[in-house]
Design a protein around this motif. Structure first.
Motif, PDB file in Angstrom:
ATOM      1  N   THR A  67      -4.788-100.995  43.102  1.00  0.00           N
ATOM      2  CA  THR A  67      -4.012-100.042  43.878  1.00  0.00           C
ATOM      3  C   THR A  67      -4.229 -98.664  43.247  1.00  0.00           C
ATOM      4  N   TYR A  68      -3.835 -97.627  43.969  1.00  0.00           N
ATOM      5  CA  TYR A  68      -3.993 -96.283  43.425  1.00  0.00           C
ATOM      6  C   TYR A  68      -3.204 -96.099  42.121  1.00  0.00           C
ATOM      7  N   PRO A  69      -1.931 -96.521  42.048  1.00  0.00           N
ATOM      8  CA  PRO A  69      -1.220 -96.382  40.762  1.00  0.00           C
ATOM      9  C   PRO A  69      -1.884 -97.161  39.622  1.00  0.00           C
ATOM     10  N   GLN A  70      -2.436 -98.335  39.902  1.00  0.00           N
ATOM     11  CA  GLN A  70      -3.141 -99.097  38.861  1.00  0.00           C
ATOM     12  C   GLN A  70      -4.374 -98.329  38.390  1.00  0.00           C
ATOM     13  N   TYR A  71      -5.075 -97.712  39.314  1.00  0.00           N
ATOM     14  CA  TYR A  71      -6.242 -96.888  38.988  1.00  0.00           C
ATOM     15  C   TYR A  71      -5.836 -95.736  38.067  1.00  0.00           C
ATOM     16  N   LEU A  72      -4.709 -95.111  38.353  1.00  0.00           N
ATOM     17  CA  LEU A  72      -4.223 -94.015  37.506  1.00  0.00           C
ATOM     18  C   LEU A  72      -3.927 -94.500  36.087  1.00  0.00           C
TER      19      LEU A  72
ATOM     20  N   LEU B 111      -5.230 -97.071  34.583  1.00  0.00           N
ATOM     21  CA  LEU B 111      -6.509 -97.357  33.930  1.00  0.00           C
ATOM     22  C   LEU B 111      -7.185 -96.079  33.458  1.00  0.00           C
ATOM     23  N   MET B 112      -7.140 -95.029  34.263  1.00  0.00           N
ATOM     24  CA  MET B 112      -7.758 -93.766  33.834  1.00  0.00           C
ATOM     25  C   MET B 112      -7.104 -93.239  32.560  1.00  0.00           C
ATOM     26  N   VAL B 113      -5.786 -93.328  32.482  1.00  0.00           N
ATOM     27  CA  VAL B 113      -5.083 -92.886  31.273  1.00  0.00           C
ATOM     28  C   VAL B 113      -5.539 -93.720  30.074  1.00  0.00           C
ATOM     29  N   LEU B 114      -5.679 -95.021  30.262  1.00  0.00           N
ATOM     30  CA  LEU B 114      -6.082 -95.901  29.163  1.00  0.00           C
ATOM     31  C   LEU B 114      -7.566 -95.751  28.826  1.00  0.00           C
ATOM     32  N   TRP B 115      -8.409 -95.492  29.801  1.00  0.00           N
ATOM     33  CA  TRP B 115      -9.823 -95.255  29.513  1.00  0.00           C
ATOM     34  C   TRP B 115      -9.988 -93.987  28.693  1.00  0.00           C
TER      35      TRP B 115
ATOM     36  N   ASN C  87       6.018 -95.168  27.456  1.00  0.00           N
ATOM     37  CA  ASN C  87       6.566 -93.831  27.727  1.00  0.00           C
ATOM     38  C   ASN C  87       5.486 -92.749  27.712  1.00  0.00           C
ATOM     39  N   GLU C  88       4.428 -92.915  26.914  1.00  0.00           N
ATOM     40  CA  GLU C  88       3.322 -91.949  26.911  1.00  0.00           C
ATOM     41  C   GLU C  88       2.583 -91.985  28.242  1.00  0.00           C
ATOM     42  N   ILE C  89       2.330 -93.185  28.730  1.00  0.00           N
ATOM     43  CA  ILE C  89       1.666 -93.329  30.027  1.00  0.00           C
ATOM     44  C   ILE C  89       2.546 -92.727  31.122  1.00  0.00           C
ATOM     45  N   GLY C  90       3.840 -93.019  31.067  1.00  0.00           N
ATOM     46  CA  GLY C  90       4.777 -92.485  32.047  1.00  0.00           C
ATOM     47  C   GLY C  90       4.798 -90.964  32.065  1.00  0.00           C
ATOM     48  N   GLU C  91       4.770 -90.348  30.896  1.00  0.00           N
ATOM     49  CA  GLU C  91       4.754 -88.878  30.819  1.00  0.00           C
ATOM     50  C   GLU C  91       3.505 -88.317  31.473  1.00  0.00           C
TER      51      GLU C  91
ATOM     52  N   LYS D  47       2.371-105.271  24.455  1.00  0.00           N
ATOM     53  CA  LYS D  47       2.818-105.829  23.180  1.00  0.00           C
ATOM     54  C   LYS D  47       3.848-104.898  22.559  1.00  0.00           C
ATOM     55  N   ARG D  48       4.940-105.487  22.069  1.00  0.00           N
ATOM     56  CA  ARG D  48       5.958-104.690  21.374  1.00  0.00           C
ATOM     57  C   ARG D  48       5.364-104.181  20.067  1.00  0.00           C
ATOM     58  N   LYS D  49       5.659-102.931  19.754  1.00  0.00           N
ATOM     59  CA  LYS D  49       5.177-102.361  18.500  1.00  0.00           C
ATOM     60  C   LYS D  49       5.934-102.993  17.342  1.00  0.00           C
ATOM     61  N   ALA D  50       5.238-103.306  16.274  1.00  0.00           N
ATOM     62  CA  ALA D  50       5.855-103.938  15.105  1.00  0.00           C
ATOM     63  C   ALA D  50       6.864-103.007  14.437  1.00  0.00           C
ATOM     64  N   ASP D  51       6.547-101.717  14.406  1.00  0.00           N
ATOM     65  CA  ASP D  51       7.421-100.754  13.727  1.00  0.00           C
ATOM     66  C   ASP D  51       8.590-100.275  14.594  1.00  0.00           C
ATOM     67  N   ASP D  52       8.541-100.555  15.909  1.00  0.00           N
ATOM     68  CA  ASP D  52       9.632-100.165  16.808  1.00  0.00           C
ATOM     69  C   ASP D  52       9.634-101.121  17.998  1.00  0.00           C
ATOM     70  N   GLU D  53      10.444-102.140  17.931  1.00  0.00           N
ATOM     71  CA  GLU D  53      10.444-103.179  18.965  1.00  0.00           C
ATOM     72  C   GLU D  53      10.915-102.692  20.326  1.00  0.00           C
ATOM     73  N   ARG D  54      11.521-101.499  20.364  1.00  0.00           N
ATOM     74  CA  ARG D  54      11.929-100.929  21.656  1.00  0.00           C
ATOM     75  C   ARG D  54      10.729-100.387  22.415  1.00  0.00           C
ATOM     76  N   SER D  55       9.653-100.121  21.705  1.00  0.00           N
ATOM     77  CA  SER D  55       8.465 -99.513  22.295  1.00  0.00           C
ATOM     78  C   SER D  55       7.406-100.577  22.601  1.00  0.00           C
ATOM     79  N   VAL D  56       6.865-100.514  23.814  1.00  0.00           N
ATOM     80  CA  VAL D  56       5.823-101.455  24.239  1.00  0.00           C
ATOM     81  C   VAL D  56       4.505-100.696  24.309  1.00  0.00           C
ATOM     82  N   GLU D  57       3.494-101.267  23.641  1.00  0.00           N
ATOM     83  CA  GLU D  57       2.168-100.665  23.647  1.00  0.00           C
ATOM     84  C   GLU D  57       1.294-101.350  24.687  1.00  0.00           C
ATOM     85  N   ILE D  58       0.564-100.551  25.437  1.00  0.00           N
ATOM     86  CA  ILE D  58      -0.326-101.041  26.488  1.00  0.00           C
ATOM     87  C   ILE D  58      -1.760-100.832  26.028  1.00  0.00           C
ATOM     88  N   ALA D  59      -2.564-101.872  26.151  1.00  0.00           N
ATOM     89  CA  ALA D  59      -3.977-101.774  25.772  1.00  0.00           C
ATOM     90  C   ALA D  59      -4.832-102.431  26.850  1.00  0.00           C
TER      91      ALA D  59
END
Length: 147
Positions: free
Chosen positions: A38-43, A45-49, A57-61, A86-98
């Motif tokens: 979808t278009y949002p999925q493409y967006l 992916l572009m941020v992650l590429w 929250n970084e992706i959201g910003e 994956k939840r970040k080890a140093d801050d479980e409130r934060s989810v990391e996307i890879a």
């Protein structure tokens, strides 16, 4: 100019922007359907590429999306095996996307999309760059005002 004249579509900047956004998304649709995106999925992916492994929250910003919109989108992408969450080890409130290997592999095919879009729109690359400069300027002014 009379007040009633300002309330016509022809005098509004917002309507052509709205209509253009919808039309551009419609032009993207068949190009992205070929990639099962979808278009949002493409967006996303572009941020992650551009910068792999980022917090939600970084992706959201970057995409100007709140977590309530982004989280279900990311869950669907994870079920398609395009990303990992994956939840970040140093801050479980934060989810990391890879990106997964599949998510990374889509970049090669997706790299053809910008040229196809410019061709589909029937405008020059310089006209596209001018449109991006103007819309980015307006978005930045709005963001600055909200801070």
């Amino acid at each position: 100019m009379k007040n009633k004249d300002t309330l016509t579509l022809g005098h509004q900047a917002c309507f052509p922007l709205y209509a253009l956004s919808r039309e551009i998304t419609n032009i993207y649709r068949p190009l992205l359907d070929d990639l099962d995106l979808t278009y949002p999925q493409y967006l996303v992916l572009m941020v992650l590429w551009e910068n792999e492994a980022q917090a939600v929250n970084e992706i959201g910003e970057k995409l100007k999306l709140d977590s309530g919109t982004l989280t279900p989108l990311l869950k669907r992408m994870e079920s398609k095996k395009l990303i990992t969450r994956k939840r970040k080890a140093d801050d479980e409130r934060s989810v990391e996307i890879a990106l997964t290997i599949s998510g990374k592999a889509l970049k090669k095919e997706a790299s053809k999309i910008p040229a196809k879009m410019i061709s589909s729109l029937g405008i020059s690359e310089e006209e596209m760059n001018q449109l991006k400069r103007i819309t980015s300027k307006i978005l930045n002014k709005i963001s600055d005002r909200e801070k």
